[in-house]
Motif scaffolding. Structure first.
Motif, PDB file in Angstrom:
ATOM      1  N   GLU A 246      35.442 -26.484 -17.868  1.00 19.70           N
ATOM      2  CA  GLU A 246      36.089 -26.228 -19.331  1.00 19.70           C
ATOM      3  C   GLU A 246      37.590 -26.220 -19.243  1.00 19.70           C
ATOM      4  OE1 GLU A 246      34.497 -26.251 -22.190  1.00 19.70           O
ATOM      5  OE2 GLU A 246      32.324 -26.274 -21.363  1.00 19.70           O
ATOM      6  N   PRO A 247      38.223 -27.258 -18.506  1.00 21.71           N
ATOM      7  CA  PRO A 247      39.636 -27.077 -18.310  1.00 21.71           C
ATOM      8  C   PRO A 247      40.600 -26.871 -19.533  1.00 21.71           C
ATOM      9  CG  PRO A 247      38.688 -29.536 -18.445  1.00 21.71           C
ATOM     10  CD  PRO A 247      37.744 -28.574 -18.253  1.00 21.71           C
ATOM     11  N   VAL A 248      40.117 -27.411 -20.859  1.00 28.76           N
ATOM     12  CA  VAL A 248      40.796 -27.352 -21.904  1.00 28.76           C
ATOM     13  C   VAL A 248      40.707 -25.629 -22.579  1.00 28.76           C
ATOM     14  CG1 VAL A 248      41.177 -27.987 -24.425  1.00 28.76           C
ATOM     15  CG2 VAL A 248      40.661 -29.872 -22.583  1.00 28.76           C
ATOM     16  N   ALA A 249      39.409 -25.487 -22.774  1.00 31.65           N
ATOM     17  CA  ALA A 249      39.025 -23.938 -23.019  1.00 31.65           C
ATOM     18  C   ALA A 249      39.749 -23.075 -22.479  1.00 31.65           C
ATOM     19  CB  ALA A 249      37.661 -23.746 -23.371  1.00 31.65           C
ATOM     20  N   THR A 250      39.909 -23.180 -21.033  1.00 31.56           N
ATOM     21  CA  THR A 250      40.483 -22.218 -20.355  1.00 31.56           C
ATOM     22  C   THR A 250      41.929 -22.223 -20.043  1.00 31.56           C
ATOM     23  OG1 THR A 250      39.967 -23.642 -18.397  1.00 31.56           O
ATOM     24  CG2 THR A 250      38.263 -21.784 -18.912  1.00 31.56           C
ATOM     25  N   LYS A 251      42.470 -23.210 -20.564  1.00 30.53           N
ATOM     26  CA  LYS A 251      43.823 -23.445 -20.759  1.00 30.53           C
ATOM     27  C   LYS A 251      44.572 -24.035 -19.295  1.00 30.53           C
ATOM     28  CE  LYS A 251      44.813 -20.631 -24.806  1.00 30.53           C
ATOM     29  NZ  LYS A 251      45.597 -19.598 -25.290  1.00 30.53           N
ATOM     30  N   ILE A 252      43.783 -24.725 -18.561  1.00 31.17           N
ATOM     31  CA  ILE A 252      44.386 -25.340 -17.335  1.00 31.17           C
ATOM     32  C   ILE A 252      45.163 -26.343 -17.996  1.00 31.17           C
ATOM     33  CG2 ILE A 252      43.771 -26.726 -15.324  1.00 31.17           C
ATOM     34  CD1 ILE A 252      41.098 -25.027 -15.106  1.00 31.17           C
ATOM     35  N   ILE A 253      44.817 -27.154 -18.964  1.00 27.00           N
ATOM     36  CA  ILE A 253      45.469 -28.382 -19.403  1.00 27.00           C
ATOM     37  C   ILE A 253      45.314 -28.293 -21.107  1.00 27.00           C
ATOM     38  CG2 ILE A 253      45.218 -29.809 -17.508  1.00 27.00           C
ATOM     39  CD1 ILE A 253      42.572 -30.994 -19.057  1.00 27.00           C
ATOM     40  N   LYS A 254      46.226 -29.110 -21.546  1.00 26.17           N
ATOM     41  CA  LYS A 254      46.089 -28.977 -23.094  1.00 26.17           C
ATOM     42  C   LYS A 254      45.083 -30.077 -23.575  1.00 26.17           C
ATOM     43  CE  LYS A 254      50.935 -27.887 -23.944  1.00 26.17           C
ATOM     44  NZ  LYS A 254      52.215 -28.479 -24.444  1.00 26.17           N
ATOM     45  N   ASP A 255      44.679 -31.219 -22.733  1.00 26.18           N
ATOM     46  CA  ASP A 255      43.843 -32.160 -23.163  1.00 26.18           C
ATOM     47  C   ASP A 255      43.488 -32.943 -21.940  1.00 26.18           C
ATOM     48  OD1 ASP A 255      42.137 -33.476 -24.725  1.00 26.18           O
ATOM     49  OD2 ASP A 255      43.690 -34.324 -26.087  1.00 26.18           O
ATOM     50  N   ILE A 256      42.437 -33.542 -21.951  1.00 22.02           N
ATOM     51  CA  ILE A 256      41.657 -34.467 -21.036  1.00 22.02           C
ATOM     52  C   ILE A 256      42.306 -35.688 -21.184  1.00 22.02           C
ATOM     53  CG2 ILE A 256      39.719 -35.420 -19.909  1.00 22.02           C
ATOM     54  CD1 ILE A 256      38.329 -32.910 -20.775  1.00 22.02           C
ATOM     55  N   GLY A 257      42.793 -36.554 -20.126  1.00 23.06           N
ATOM     56  CA  GLY A 257      43.138 -37.960 -20.046  1.00 23.06           C
ATOM     57  C   GLY A 257      44.436 -38.216 -20.448  1.00 23.06           C
TER      58      GLY A 257
END
Length: 348
Positions: free
Chosen positions: A126-137
């Motif tokens: 869950e990279p977006v939900a955990t705020k590693i990134i703002k969005d995928i791609g």
């Protein structure tokens, strides 16, 4: 005559360069990759593939490996070490580890986090939900890129519904890890739109370990809900005890038996693990992360401009041994579509 002389000189120069190139490469300062492995199992197939890809390219790299063993104090020590030795690139496995190393995108602290060394982060459900990134791609805009194994929760819901026509209640069982908690909450929102009830149950955890007696306690709580489906999100804590967890469900199937689904490869590939899964290949993620590292270190790409990616190969699999042990069988269509993982026969 002059053309002949020029050709001869060119050949001699080329021969000289070919003869001296190995020495030139050998004398170059190697690029340093500082690898932080989070799980107790060490590198994982993802880390192994990452290293293998870069070695097979014959790139001048020094690998510095550190093993956190799911210990936050060790992780903090590795962050301090990386700040001191200043490698050319940092590889980090897992959601919790990269949040410790780089921080969430909206709460970066330069005193605590590493902000000025390129980071290739891997294995996030869950990279977006955990705020590693703002969005995928899309480019991350900071010193972090990477490859994750996010499976959209609507996809997971559809896969679970493909097991049986009568999925009215799902119980999500996880640890308090932020990625698995986020996955459970997101699934609950999506399931509600299709009138599927979702309950959330967590293991009691201390120092990233399920407490003694915690597996049985959580399993009995799940079974008391009489779910039509049990979902174990991608979760390093659960992964470390996956066979014990599934064995507890099997031992208590007289209370209630339900299929057990996951989105993490290592939680279905191991014998006696989850019944079925839709997952992203760790080996392919390792290859993709290796290519990202190569682009940063040897092709001059700026990590800030590199999109965060999701592994490009997904698989649907069913564990035959767990299916037989639980006595829960999917629809024929799923059996025909999925890869069947079988128990390895013993020689004895």
């Amino acid at each position: 005559m002059s053309i002949f002389v020029n050709i001869t000189r060119t050949i001699i120069l080329a021969m000289f360069l070919m003869a001296t190139m190995p020495d030139i490469i050998a004398n170059e300062k190697p690029k340093k990759i500082f690898m932080i492995h989070w799980l107790k199992v060490g590198r994982t197939a993802l880390g192994e593939t990452f290293i293998k890809y870069l070695k097979e390219k014959n790139l001048n790299i020094e690998f510095i490996e550190r093993f956190a063993e799911q210990n936050k104090q060790k992780l903090e020590g590795f962050i301090a070490e990386a700040k001191q030795i200043r490698p050319d690139l940092i590889y980090v496995y897992s959601t919790g580890a990269v949040l410790g190393v780089a921080g969430p995108w909206d709460a970066i602290d330069p005193k605590k986090h590493i902000t000025d060394i390129p980071i290739v982060a891997v294995a996030h459900s869950e990279p977006v939900a955990t705020k590693i990134i703002k969005d995928i791609g899309v480019p991350t805009g900071r010193n972090v890129t990477g490859v994750g194994h996010h499976i959209p929760n609507i996809t997971s819901l559809k896969i679970m519904q493909s097991f049986s026509d009568n999925i009215k209640k799902i119980v999500v069982l996880s640890s308090p890890e932020p990625n698995s908690v986020a996955g459970g909450l997101e699934l609950k929102k999506i399931a509600a739109t299709e009138k599927v009830e979702t309950a959330l149950v967590q293991f009691e955890v201390k120092d990233n370990k399920i407490v003694e007696g915690g597996i049985k306690k959580a399993v009995l709580k799940v079974l008391a809900e009489k779910p039509d489906m049990i979902y174990l999100p991608s979760d390093g804590v659960t992964q470390g005890s996956i066979r014990l967890v599934i064995d507890e469900f099997i031992q208590n199937k007289s209370i209630h038996a339900a299929p057990i689904y996951t989105t993490l490869e290592d939680m279905v590939r191991v014998e006696g693990a989850c019944l079925f899964a839709y997952f992203t290949s760790f080996a392919v993620m390792g290859l993709m992360a290796g290519m990202q590292a190569e682009d940063i270190l040897f092709k001059g790409k700026d990590v800030k401009t590199m999109p965060y990616q999701i592994g490009s190969k997904t698989s649907l699999a069913i564990r035959e041994d767990t299916m037989n042990a639980l006595g829960t069988t999917p629809k024929i269509a799923l059996l025909e579509t999925a890869e069947i993982f079988r128990k390895v026969a013993s020689n004895g």
